[in-house]
Design a protein around this motif. Structure first.
Motif, PDB file in Angstrom:
ATOM      1  N   GLU A 148       0.833  -1.220   0.000  1.00 46.15           N
ATOM      2  CA  GLU A 148       0.000   0.000   0.000  1.00 46.15           C
ATOM      3  C   GLU A 148       0.861   1.262   0.000  1.00 46.15           C
ATOM      4  OE1 GLU A 148      -3.269   0.036  -0.381  1.00 46.15           O
ATOM      5  OE2 GLU A 148      -3.170  -2.160  -0.468  1.00 46.15           O
ATOM      6  N   LYS A 161       2.338   1.927  -3.422  1.00 45.30           N
ATOM      7  CA  LYS A 161       1.308   2.457  -4.338  1.00 45.30           C
ATOM      8  C   LYS A 161       1.133   3.961  -4.130  1.00 45.30           C
ATOM      9  CE  LYS A 161      -2.543   0.119  -3.889  1.00 45.30           C
ATOM     10  NZ  LYS A 161      -3.755  -0.712  -3.990  1.00 45.30           N
ATOM     11  N   LYS A 162       1.054   4.378  -2.853  1.00 45.15           N
ATOM     12  CA  LYS A 162       0.867   5.809  -2.544  1.00 45.15           C
ATOM     13  C   LYS A 162       2.065   6.623  -3.009  1.00 45.15           C
ATOM     14  CE  LYS A 162      -2.275   5.345   1.329  1.00 45.15           C
ATOM     15  NZ  LYS A 162      -2.347   5.096   2.774  1.00 45.15           N
ATOM     16  N   LYS A 184       4.209   5.988  -5.339  1.00 48.09           N
ATOM     17  CA  LYS A 184       4.243   6.064  -6.804  1.00 48.09           C
ATOM     18  C   LYS A 184       3.355   7.181  -7.324  1.00 48.09           C
ATOM     19  CE  LYS A 184       5.604   1.629  -8.409  1.00 48.09           C
ATOM     20  NZ  LYS A 184       5.064   0.317  -8.072  1.00 48.09           N
ATOM     21  N   LYS A 185       2.227   7.382  -6.648  1.00 44.31           N
ATOM     22  CA  LYS A 185       1.297   8.454  -7.038  1.00 44.31           C
ATOM     23  C   LYS A 185       1.685   9.792  -6.405  1.00 44.31           C
ATOM     24  CE  LYS A 185      -2.422   5.868  -5.935  1.00 44.31           C
ATOM     25  NZ  LYS A 185      -3.839   5.664  -5.578  1.00 44.31           N
TER      26      LYS A 185
END
Ligand code: ZN
Ligand code: FE
Length: 238
Positions: A194, A197-198, A200-201
């Motif tokens: 998780e 993912k964060k 990367k954004k």
């Protein structure tokens, strides 16, 4: 109650807490500029400045914000000589309240001798400064291992659904340390997924929760002061 996460300096987070009337408080303003930008664009009334501890990357914006908005500055009573512009002296376990804002003060020494957390218990969020990070804990600068261990114990006992807003974006590096010494922890692996993912954004990995930290943070999972101290030493050289 709304929280705005504001990136400051290189890896600090400051937070604006905004009530239903656009009154706001800021937690640990590292610098004034990025905070003023949000205050102006959202047309907020800055009423209070809350400091978890005296380090420059948590109080750097104090005086500029105080002068511009006549905001009152809150900090731990024993740090009255090293928190710039302090107006209100807080004590352990007191409930500080103003309008819709209501927080319990939790004294958590270790990183510094005057470190506190702000627990907005009715809203279920915590500002933990440099004591509890996502997947980590602060370096012990002024306190003892024992003090830091006891301080983390206080935070561990808060309700699991408490959202934790910490002072820095250290989560990725912290996760590498946790997985090195707790490689079979499935919850940790899921949390790291998780987190990546964060990141990367380009999103913050905060807030975390007490529940996630109990399941994944190796410093909270340490079963004794000895185990905790050993981990803290290893992390200092990681
Ligand atoms: Zn600090
Ligand atoms: Fe810091």
């Amino acid at each position: 109650m709304n929280i705005e996460i504001i990136k400051c300096l290189t890896d600090n987070y400051s937070y604006l807490v905004i009530d239903s009337n656009k009154n706001a408080l800021v937690v640990d303003p590292s610098e004034a500029k990025p905070i003023i930008e949000i205050i102006e664009s959202k047309k907020l009334n800055l009423k209070f400045i809350l400091n978890t501890h005296h380090h420059f990357d948590h109080v750097g914006g104090n005086n500029d914000l105080k002068n511009k908005y006549s905001a009152k500055i809150l900090g731990y009573k024993n740090d009255k000589d090293r928190i710039p512009g302090i107006d209100i002296f807080l004590t352990d376990n007191e409930i500080w309240e103003s309008g819709e804002f209501k927080a319990k003060i939790i004294f958590i020494p270790g990183h510094t001798s005057g470190h506190i957390a702000f627990h907005f218990y009715e809203n279920k969020f915590l500002f933990s400064g440099d004591t509890l990070f996502s997947l980590g804990c602060g370096r012990i600068f002024e306190g003892t291992y024992e003090e830091m261990y006891e301080s983390l114990k206080k935070l561990k006992n808060l309700p699991e659904n408490t959202k934790v807003y910490c002072g820095h974006e250290y989560t990725l590096n912290n996760s590498l340390f946790c997985i090195e010494y707790d490689s079979k922890n499935i919850n940790l692996k899921n949390k790291i997924f998780e987190i990546e993912k964060k990141l990367k954004k380009k999103e913050p990995t905060v807030p975390t929760t007490i529940k996630d930290e109990l399941a994944c943070n190796i410093f909270l999972r340490a079963k004794s002061i000895e185990e905790f101290s050993k981990l803290r030493d290893l992390k200092d050289n990681f």
